[in-house]
Design an enzyme around this catalytic site. Structure first.
Site, PDB file in Angstrom:
ATOM      1  N   VAL A  59       0.850  -1.189   0.000  1.00  0.00           N
ATOM      2  CA  VAL A  59       0.000   0.000   0.000  1.00  0.00           C
ATOM      3  C   VAL A  59       0.887   1.240   0.000  1.00  0.00           C
ATOM      4  O   VAL A  59       2.093   1.157   0.165  1.00  0.00           O
ATOM      5  CB  VAL A  59      -0.963   0.017   1.213  1.00  0.00           C
ATOM      6  CG1 VAL A  59      -1.938  -1.131   1.132  1.00  0.00           C
ATOM      7  CG2 VAL A  59      -0.206  -0.027   2.513  1.00  0.00           C
ATOM      8  N   LYS A  60       0.249   2.370  -0.151  1.00  0.00           N
ATOM      9  CA  LYS A  60       0.974   3.630  -0.230  1.00  0.00           C
ATOM     10  C   LYS A  60       1.832   3.829   1.023  1.00  0.00           C
ATOM     11  O   LYS A  60       1.376   3.551   2.137  1.00  0.00           O
ATOM     12  CB  LYS A  60      -0.055   4.763  -0.357  1.00  0.00           C
ATOM     13  CG  LYS A  60       0.480   6.056  -0.877  1.00  0.00           C
ATOM     14  CD  LYS A  60      -0.722   6.928  -1.274  1.00  0.00           C
ATOM     15  CE  LYS A  60      -0.380   8.387  -1.331  1.00  0.00           C
ATOM     16  NZ  LYS A  60       0.841   8.704  -2.017  1.00  0.00           N
ATOM     17  N   ASN A  87       7.265   0.559  -0.888  1.00  0.00           N
ATOM     18  CA  ASN A  87       8.514   1.340  -0.817  1.00  0.00           C
ATOM     19  C   ASN A  87       8.539   2.158   0.471  1.00  0.00           C
ATOM     20  O   ASN A  87       8.530   3.381   0.442  1.00  0.00           O
ATOM     21  CB  ASN A  87       8.614   2.296  -2.010  1.00  0.00           C
ATOM     22  CG  ASN A  87       9.328   1.676  -3.195  1.00  0.00           C
ATOM     23  OD1 ASN A  87      10.104   0.749  -3.042  1.00  0.00           O
ATOM     24  ND2 ASN A  87       9.051   2.199  -4.372  1.00  0.00           N
ATOM     25  N   SER A 113      11.137  -5.021  -6.268  1.00  0.00           N
ATOM     26  CA  SER A 113      11.344  -4.247  -7.496  1.00  0.00           C
ATOM     27  C   SER A 113      10.983  -5.076  -8.711  1.00  0.00           C
ATOM     28  O   SER A 113      11.195  -6.282  -8.736  1.00  0.00           O
ATOM     29  CB  SER A 113      12.814  -3.821  -7.619  1.00  0.00           C
ATOM     30  OG  SER A 113      13.011  -3.180  -8.869  1.00  0.00           O
ATOM     31  N   GLY A 115       8.417  -3.527 -11.274  1.00  0.00           N
ATOM     32  CA  GLY A 115       7.395  -2.876 -12.089  1.00  0.00           C
ATOM     33  C   GLY A 115       6.380  -3.891 -12.582  1.00  0.00           C
ATOM     34  O   GLY A 115       6.199  -4.956 -11.987  1.00  0.00           O
ATOM     35  N   LYS A 167      16.409  -1.631  -0.875  1.00  0.00           N
ATOM     36  CA  LYS A 167      15.519  -1.242  -1.986  1.00  0.00           C
ATOM     37  C   LYS A 167      15.606   0.260  -2.259  1.00  0.00           C
ATOM     38  O   LYS A 167      15.574   0.707  -3.408  1.00  0.00           O
ATOM     39  CB  LYS A 167      14.066  -1.625  -1.654  1.00  0.00           C
ATOM     40  CG  LYS A 167      13.021  -1.129  -2.662  1.00  0.00           C
ATOM     41  CD  LYS A 167      13.319  -1.641  -4.073  1.00  0.00           C
ATOM     42  CE  LYS A 167      12.237  -1.412  -5.101  1.00  0.00           C
ATOM     43  NZ  LYS A 167      11.747  -0.104  -5.317  1.00  0.00           N
ATOM     44  N   HIS A 170      18.644   0.749  -4.217  1.00  0.00           N
ATOM     45  CA  HIS A 170      18.340   0.272  -5.579  1.00  0.00           C
ATOM     46  C   HIS A 170      17.692   1.399  -6.381  1.00  0.00           C
ATOM     47  O   HIS A 170      18.064   1.674  -7.526  1.00  0.00           O
ATOM     48  CB  HIS A 170      17.403  -0.945  -5.498  1.00  0.00           C
ATOM     49  CG  HIS A 170      16.722  -1.290  -6.784  1.00  0.00           C
ATOM     50  ND1 HIS A 170      15.648  -0.574  -7.296  1.00  0.00           N
ATOM     51  CD2 HIS A 170      16.969  -2.259  -7.700  1.00  0.00           C
ATOM     52  CE1 HIS A 170      15.273  -1.088  -8.443  1.00  0.00           C
ATOM     53  NE2 HIS A 170      16.047  -2.116  -8.715  1.00  0.00           N
ATOM     54  N   ASN A 171      16.736   2.052  -5.779  1.00  0.00           N
ATOM     55  CA  ASN A 171      16.042   3.130  -6.497  1.00  0.00           C
ATOM     56  C   ASN A 171      16.968   4.324  -6.745  1.00  0.00           C
ATOM     57  O   ASN A 171      16.886   4.963  -7.789  1.00  0.00           O
ATOM     58  CB  ASN A 171      14.806   3.588  -5.712  1.00  0.00           C
ATOM     59  CG  ASN A 171      13.642   2.644  -5.920  1.00  0.00           C
ATOM     60  OD1 ASN A 171      13.841   1.453  -6.155  1.00  0.00           O
ATOM     61  ND2 ASN A 171      12.430   3.136  -5.831  1.00  0.00           N
ATOM     62  N   GLU A 174      18.914   3.453  -9.579  1.00  0.00           N
ATOM     63  CA  GLU A 174      17.991   3.548 -10.737  1.00  0.00           C
ATOM     64  C   GLU A 174      17.929   4.999 -11.243  1.00  0.00           C
ATOM     65  O   GLU A 174      18.010   5.249 -12.451  1.00  0.00           O
ATOM     66  CB  GLU A 174      16.613   3.061 -10.271  1.00  0.00           C
ATOM     67  CG  GLU A 174      15.473   3.169 -11.252  1.00  0.00           C
ATOM     68  CD  GLU A 174      14.155   2.720 -10.593  1.00  0.00           C
ATOM     69  OE1 GLU A 174      14.097   1.584 -10.073  1.00  0.00           O
ATOM     70  OE2 GLU A 174      13.187   3.507 -10.583  1.00  0.00           O
ATOM     71  N   ARG A 272      16.308  15.930 -11.851  1.00  0.00           N
ATOM     72  CA  ARG A 272      14.844  15.835 -11.962  1.00  0.00           C
ATOM     73  C   ARG A 272      14.196  17.085 -11.367  1.00  0.00           C
ATOM     74  O   ARG A 272      13.229  17.613 -11.923  1.00  0.00           O
ATOM     75  CB  ARG A 272      14.323  14.585 -11.230  1.00  0.00           C
ATOM     76  CG  ARG A 272      14.670  13.293 -11.897  1.00  0.00           C
ATOM     77  CD  ARG A 272      13.825  12.161 -11.330  1.00  0.00           C
ATOM     78  NE  ARG A 272      14.322  10.864 -11.742  1.00  0.00           N
ATOM     79  CZ  ARG A 272      13.678   9.725 -11.547  1.00  0.00           C
ATOM     80  NH1 ARG A 272      12.503   9.703 -10.935  1.00  0.00           N
ATOM     81  NH2 ARG A 272      14.182   8.579 -11.953  1.00  0.00           N
ATOM     82  N   ARG A 430      38.527  26.622   8.394  1.00  0.00           N
ATOM     83  CA  ARG A 430      37.687  26.344   9.572  1.00  0.00           C
ATOM     84  C   ARG A 430      38.415  26.727  10.859  1.00  0.00           C
ATOM     85  O   ARG A 430      37.837  27.241  11.814  1.00  0.00           O
ATOM     86  CB  ARG A 430      37.310  24.854   9.611  1.00  0.00           C
ATOM     87  CG  ARG A 430      36.380  24.421   8.486  1.00  0.00           C
ATOM     88  CD  ARG A 430      36.118  22.922   8.542  1.00  0.00           C
ATOM     89  NE  ARG A 430      35.318  22.547   9.687  1.00  0.00           N
ATOM     90  CZ  ARG A 430      35.704  21.725  10.649  1.00  0.00           C
ATOM     91  NH1 ARG A 430      36.902  21.169  10.610  1.00  0.00           N
ATOM     92  NH2 ARG A 430      34.912  21.456  11.653  1.00  0.00           N
TER      93      ARG A 430
HETATM   94  C1  6PG Z   1      10.975  -0.681  -8.894  1.00  0.00           C
HETATM   95  C2  6PG Z   1      10.833   0.788  -9.072  1.00  0.00           C
HETATM   96  C3  6PG Z   1       9.614   1.264  -8.363  1.00  0.00           C
HETATM   97  C4  6PG Z   1       9.155   2.588  -8.885  1.00  0.00           C
HETATM   98  C5  6PG Z   1      10.027   3.719  -8.537  1.00  0.00           C
HETATM   99  C6  6PG Z   1       9.684   4.922  -9.358  1.00  0.00           C
HETATM  100  O1  6PG Z   1      12.024  -1.031  -8.386  1.00  0.00           O
HETATM  101  O2  6PG Z   1      10.085  -1.435  -9.264  1.00  0.00           O
HETATM  102  O3  6PG Z   1      11.932   1.435  -8.553  1.00  0.00           O
HETATM  103  O4  6PG Z   1       9.861   1.210  -7.004  1.00  0.00           O
HETATM  104  O5  6PG Z   1       9.016   2.503 -10.258  1.00  0.00           O
HETATM  105  O6  6PG Z   1       9.858   4.007  -7.201  1.00  0.00           O
HETATM  106  O7  6PG Z   1      10.207   5.959  -8.717  1.00  0.00           O
HETATM  107  P1  6PG Z   1      10.039   7.442  -9.187  1.00  0.00           P
HETATM  108  O8  6PG Z   1       8.568   7.638  -9.460  1.00  0.00           O
HETATM  109  O9  6PG Z   1      10.534   8.214  -8.042  1.00  0.00           O
HETATM  110  O10 6PG Z   1      10.835   7.555 -10.442  1.00  0.00           O
END
Ligand code: 6PG
Length: 464
Positions: A59-60, A87, A113, A115, A167, A170-171, A174, A272, A430
């Site tokens: 869930v969210k 996440n 992970s 998608g 995870k 990982h992101n 990504e 971004r 410093r």
């Molecule tokens: C995964 C992705 C998934 C999600 C990202 C998108 O591993 O399946 O990482 O967790 O697609 O969180 O993240 P953004 O919307 O921040 O690009």
């Protein structure tokens, strides 16, 4: 089923999990409504499971996750297991694990992970939680995970929040990988004038070599797509403002707290942010810049340089990500096998890539490797790629093409390899304005110069 960002269609049916386990779903916008429906669903759900029960929820992140956990805790019994596959922020997972453990119920934060494709073909799964819960959960997760070279892409990453931490990183990787690919595309497009479809062919070709990865593969697909409404390349029709759900920012914020320089991931995250400020970009369009675009004498040689620069920068991004995991493992006392993490990222997940095998090999050869970049395979690759890397960063800077991830990765690399850094001057500054003291290269101790007096040096007893 509903989810946190991205995993919108993980729809592993309850029947495909082993007996006594299932997946809960919650998608309500009003908090009261959500609580009610989550509780009602939880009661029905718990009654349908054999014991010990195992529930995987997606869930969210944030309060909705807490609401579903609370509802399950009310209807579950000691020995049952609640798995949060969303996440979640790892510190929330640490908090939840501690609270739920008091009831005798096991709570496991598991990064997942993959998608939409991962949902269908098996994701990469990064569970944390207790050893006890892994005994029950391991076989279930192994049965639904992606498989790489005969091995399921799941391992017990470490205790409490370790799975969600991994995870998160990982992101972050990504984000860096995507930004580097985007910079490569931009340089090729602006440098050679190739069309998106022609650049798709370049990426498809790259995907047959050392850059082979899911993200390179889908980049070719995206670039090849033609918009049905306008007949233009879809990439030219999409608004150039990148969204973000927050895990990249978490990776950077956490790295700052841990003191780990994940500069490639940070630049990717900030790129971004920059893209998403149209009002600032609009008023900045007439700022001065180079009058000439990038000068490309040999198109094939330039594209090969971009490929090598991408590969080198990608090695840096992964090295920084693994460094963050290593630092967190020490900080939170998690026993995380970095080679095992590389292995479970080889299939199912978004950053799956051929070269994760090389990362796994590097950690297998030296589990305590302090910097992944220095493993022989990667040091050789950096030797081979760095000429091209420097040419591309120069070309980008000289022609005013933003390449923040390429440039920052190279600066990180040069920073690491520098024998002396100007950090010595910062220490002097410093000490000048705040008597923050410094160490000397020639003898032990802590020192302070009397900057506003006779500039003699004192050996400090009590340091700041
Ligand atoms: C995964 C992705 C998934 C999600 C990202 C998108 O591993 O399946 O990482 O967790 O697609 O969180 O993240 P953004 O919307 O921040 O690009």
């Amino acid at each position: 089923m509903s989810s946190t960002g991205g995993l919108t269609s993980i729809s592993t049916p309850a029947s495909s999990l082993s007996s006594g386990s299932s997946v809960a779903n919650c998608e309500e916008s009003s908090e009261a409504g959500m609580k009610w429906s989550a509780r009602a669903a939880a009661r029905k759900f718990a009654a349908s499971l054999s014991k010990p029960r195992t529930a995987i929820i997606m869930v969210k992140a944030g309060r909705p996750t807490d609401a579903v956990i609370d509802a399950l805790v009310e209807v579950f019994e000691p020995g049952d297991i609640i798995v949060d596959g969303g996440n979640a922020l790892f510190t929330d997972t640490i908090r939840r694990e501690k609270a739920v453990r008091k009831t005798g119920i096991n709570f496991v934060g598991a990064g997942i992970s993959g998608g939409e494709e991962g949902a269908l073909l098996g994701p990469s799964i990064m569970p944390g939680g207790s050893d006890e819960s892994w005994v029950t959960l391991g076989p279930i997760l192994k049965s639904i995970a992606a498989v790489a070279e005969g091995e399921p892409c799941v391992t017990h990453v470490g205790h409490d929040g370790a799975g969600h931490f991994v995870k998160m990183v990982h992101n972050g990787i990504e984000y860096a990988d995507m930004q580097l690919i985007a910079e490569a595309y931009d340089l090729i497009r602006r440098g050679t004038g190739k069309t998106p479809a022609e650049i798709a062919d370049v990426f498809a070709q790259w995907n047959t070599g050392e850059l082979e990865s899911y993200l390179i593969e889908i980049t070719a697909e995206v670039l090849r797509q033609v918009d049905a409404a306008t007949g233009r390349p879809l990439v030219d029709v999409i608004v150039d403002q990148a969204g973000a759900k927050g895990t990249g920012a978490w990776t950077v914020q956490t790295a700052l707290s841990l003191g780990v320089p994940v500069s490639g991931i940070a630049e990717a995250t900030f790129a971004r942010s920059l893209s998403s400020h149209p009002e600032q970009r609009e008023v900045s369009q007439n700022l001065p810049g180079p009058s000439e675009g990038v000068q490309v004498a040999d198109v094939d040689a330039f594209i090969e340089d971009v490929r090598l620069a991408l590969y080198a920068s990608k090695i840096v991004a992964y090295s920084q990500g693994f460094d963050e995991i290593r630092a967190a493992a020490a900080e939170y006392r998690w026993s995380i096998g970095l080679g095992a993490v590389a292995k479970i990222w080889r299939a199912g997940c978004i950053i799956r890539a051929q070269f994760l095998n090389r990362i796994a090999d590097a950690y297998q050869a030296e589990p305590d490797l302090p910097v992944l970049l220095t493993a022989p395979y990667f040091a050789d690759a950096l030797q081979r790629t760095q000429g091209a890397w420097r040419r591309i960063v120069q070309a980008a800077a000289g022609s005013g093409i933003p390449a923040p991830a390429f440039s920052s990765s190279l600066a990180y690399y040069d920073g690491l390899r520098a024998e002396r850094l100007p950090a010595a001057l910062i220490q002097g500054q410093r000490d000048f304005f705040g008597a923050h003291t410094y160490q000397r290269t020639d003898k032990p101790g802590t020192f302070h110069t009397l900057w506003s007096a006779d500039r003699s040096e004192l050996e400090a007893e009590d340091t700041h």
